[in-house]
Every structure is written in C-alpha cells, then in structure tokens.
Design an enzyme around this catalytic site. Structure first.
Site, PDB file in Angstrom:
ATOM      1  N   LYS A 123      -2.098 -24.667  64.512  1.00  0.00           N
ATOM      2  CA  LYS A 123      -1.623 -24.084  63.257  1.00  0.00           C
ATOM      3  C   LYS A 123      -1.259 -22.632  63.530  1.00  0.00           C
ATOM      4  O   LYS A 123      -2.132 -21.806  63.820  1.00  0.00           O
ATOM      5  CB  LYS A 123      -2.704 -24.163  62.170  1.00  0.00           C
ATOM      6  CG  LYS A 123      -2.305 -23.391  60.909  1.00  0.00           C
ATOM      7  CD  LYS A 123      -3.390 -23.365  59.859  1.00  0.00           C
ATOM      8  CE  LYS A 123      -3.106 -22.245  58.862  1.00  0.00           C
ATOM      9  NZ  LYS A 123      -4.124 -22.169  57.803  1.00  0.00           N
ATOM     10  N   GLY A 131      -7.042 -17.871  50.129  1.00  0.00           N
ATOM     11  CA  GLY A 131      -8.341 -17.573  49.529  1.00  0.00           C
ATOM     12  C   GLY A 131      -8.283 -17.099  48.087  1.00  0.00           C
ATOM     13  O   GLY A 131      -9.307 -16.731  47.522  1.00  0.00           O
ATOM     14  N   ALA A 138      -2.932 -23.056  51.653  1.00  0.00           N
ATOM     15  CA  ALA A 138      -3.443 -21.817  51.059  1.00  0.00           C
ATOM     16  C   ALA A 138      -3.112 -21.693  49.577  1.00  0.00           C
ATOM     17  O   ALA A 138      -2.011 -22.012  49.148  1.00  0.00           O
ATOM     18  CB  ALA A 138      -2.932 -20.581  51.773  1.00  0.00           C
ATOM     19  N   GLY A 139      -4.089 -21.222  48.823  1.00  0.00           N
ATOM     20  CA  GLY A 139      -3.870 -20.859  47.432  1.00  0.00           C
ATOM     21  C   GLY A 139      -4.375 -21.859  46.414  1.00  0.00           C
ATOM     22  O   GLY A 139      -4.449 -21.548  45.227  1.00  0.00           O
ATOM     23  N   ASN A 177      -9.292 -24.550  52.389  1.00  0.00           N
ATOM     24  CA  ASN A 177     -10.612 -24.185  52.902  1.00  0.00           C
ATOM     25  C   ASN A 177     -11.471 -23.613  51.779  1.00  0.00           C
ATOM     26  O   ASN A 177     -12.441 -24.202  51.331  1.00  0.00           O
ATOM     27  CB  ASN A 177     -10.462 -23.186  54.059  1.00  0.00           C
ATOM     28  CG  ASN A 177     -11.769 -22.902  54.820  1.00  0.00           C
ATOM     29  OD1 ASN A 177     -11.735 -22.556  55.987  1.00  0.00           O
ATOM     30  ND2 ASN A 177     -12.923 -23.046  54.192  1.00  0.00           N
TER      31      ASN A 177
END
Lengths: 66, 265
Positions: B107, B168, B194-195, B216
């Site tokens: 990644k 995050g 993300a987000g 995550n």
C-alpha cells in the site's frame, strides 16, 4: 568500531558481519529486514556482509498500522 | 424461478481472489488480543501493517504483529505510512518486500501534510512509477480526484484507493460524486481508504460501487472494537448487495405501496 544502529551510536567488534550483529542482538529468529547506509541488504547475504566503521544500520520489523 | 444472488461475487487483487471486501488496518488497538479478536470478527482477509525500527534490546519476547496475524492466514499489506517523499516510500516498500520474503503487494501512501495527512499526489505518482517498474503490485492511497486516479491506473497500480475523508477523521464520504466518477472510470478495483467513521459510511461507499473499503480507526477507536468490526463486515456486505441489486430511483413525491384498485370505501 563505531556504527549507528537504528539512530543510536553503538560500539561493535571490528570486522563484524551483519549476521554477527543480528546474533548479538538476539534477532536471528525474528522477522526483520536490514538496510546498511540506506541500501537494502538481503537476508541471504547477512553472513557475508562485513560492516565498516560508521555504517548506518536500520533494522526494521512489522508493527500494527493502517 | 431461482432468485439470482451473487454467490461468486469475489474481489480480485493482483490475480488473487478474496471473499471479503473489507480490508483492515492493525494500528491503534489496546493490545494484540484485541487486534486479533477485532480482525477475526471483521472477516477481513487483507490486513495492513507498518514497518518501523525494531526495538533493540527492549522487551524481548514481545509478540510481533505477524505472530498474531500470520502471513499464512492473512494477506499482509505493508504500508508506507509516515513517508513524506517518494524516496522513503520506495525504501519502505523494498524493506517490506524483504521482510515478507519477496511479497510484492504494497500500500503506497506518500503524505503531503501532517495536519490533513492528505496525499502528496505528485510524489505519489513518482513513487508509483518506480515501484511498478520494480515489480511491485501497488495499491495506492490517493485523493478523490478522478484525473489523478486515472493517471495512477495508467502507471499500472493494481488498486486505486481514494480517501473518503482525512485519515482517522471518521467524517465519512465527503465527496460521493467524485468517488462514483473514479469507480466508473476505473478498470481496476477501487477501494475507499480512510475517513470512514461508522457502518453507514462503509455501506455508502459500497453502494457507490466501490469494490471494497480499507479502514483502521473506525474499528480500533470504537468503544467496542470487536462489535464495530462485526458491524463493518455486515455494512460492507449489505452495501455491496444493494449496489448489485440496483436501487430504486429516488422520487420527489409519494407513490402508494398498496393498490388503489379494490378499495371498498
């Protein structure tokens, strides 16, 4: 001789190989990858890679991340 | 008549078939037990890791993330998180490949700014080109710009991963129209990376036609990460089914669900 190991000034025996260093650090069984002076060194050549004074060594491993 | 359901709806990345469309990070958990439990509950088959300096001489015997998430069971996706230039991202990928015995899937993320963690797309394009030429299968984190996504695909990236919102942040899909455009243009899988903040965000990404979602913090920072991991697994599956089913057209005014004919009053 003097080397820089993961950013920390460190003394090791003259003419040490990377395999010697890895064994000294008890990392032989660990899954790590190593750069010497920003160049990747393959695990298969640790035993034949002799370190030189002032080498900058980075030993990395996997950590949690996103 | 049999109802057509998508029993063989798999995700193909770099020639390998996956049944889960949820990819998860392994950072920010309380401990390794929680990491393992949440990831098992998520059903994810691809998990990201970071590569960092080993703790020389400290806490020997501490379990490594790869002991908890063995490469024999999971596809490990090393990331270049924390890299702010192409050169360090490339070095990181090469170290990861060595660490994982020649594993080619990475990644790529090259960050541009600490406050937003938005990608530096210029450096990302440069790094992607070097890595693809070096034989890596590059899954690339990028912004939600369809033109940059197109360029990254042309370079040879195997998966395009636009952000939904800053890493995050948990803000959800901020620009659904661009995500949809990226999906429509792409011939390779598109994952939102993300987000995402909660399950409905993940479902929205899938309903837009994304091939999957990588997250995550949305799981790790939930009050109950294991329960949120389960919610995300269901949301990804529900959103995918809704996308494949084809939603009804939205209308401004009502349309009665019960027949008008046969009213007895």
């Amino acid at each position: 001789m003097h080397i820089v190991l993961n950013g920390t000034p460190t003394e090791i025996a003259d003419h040490s190989t990377l395999a010697d260093l890895v064994a000294h650090l008890a990392l032989t069984e660990q899954r790590v990858a190593i750069e010497v002076n920003a160049e990747l060194v393959s695990r298969s050549t640790f035993a034949s890679h002799t370190l030189a004074p002032n080498d900058r060594i980075e030993i990395i491993h996997a950590v949690g991340g996103g | 008549m049999a109802i057509e359901t998508s029993v063989t709806d798999s995700l193909i990345i770099a020639g390998r078939e996956y049944h889960s469309r949820l990819l998860v990070g392994t950072g920010k958990y309380k401990d390794m037990d929680e990491t393992a439990a949440a990831i098992a509950e998520s059903g994810a088959e691809i998990v990201t890791i970071a590569v960092r300096r080993a703790n020389i001489g400290q806490t020997p015997g501490e379990p490594n993330i790869l002991d908890v998430l063995p490469p024999s069971r999971y596809t490990i996706l090393p990331n270049t998180a924390g890299c702010y230039d192409a050169e360090t991202a490339i070095r990181t990928c090469r170290l990861a490949r060595e660490l994982l015995d020649g594993h080619k899937l990475v990644k790529l993320e090259v960050l541009g700014d600490e406050k937003t963690l938005f990608p530096d797309v210029i450096a990302t394009l440069k790094a992607a080109e070097v890595l693809v030429n070096d034989g890596f299968d590059v899954m690339v984190y990028t912004n939600d710009d369809p033109i940059i996504a197109r360029e990254l695909e042309a370079i040879g990236c195997v998966v395009i991963m636009p952000l939904a919102a800053p890493i995050g942040s948990g803000l959800g899909i901020r620009n659904p129209l661009n995500i949809r455009t990226i999906v429509e243009n792409a011939k390779v899988p598109v994952l939102v990376d993300a987000g995402v903040g909660t399950a409905s965000d993940a479902a929205v990404a899938m309903e837009l036609g994304c091939d999957g979602v990588l997250m995550n913090t949305a799981i790790a920072a939930a009050k109950n990460p294991v329960l949120m991991a389960r919610a995300m697994r269901k949301a990804i599956e529900a959103g995918r089914d809704a996308f494949l089913a084809g939603r009804m057209p939205a209308k401004r005014f009502a349309s009665a669900s019960s027949p008008i004919e046969g009213l007895f009053f």
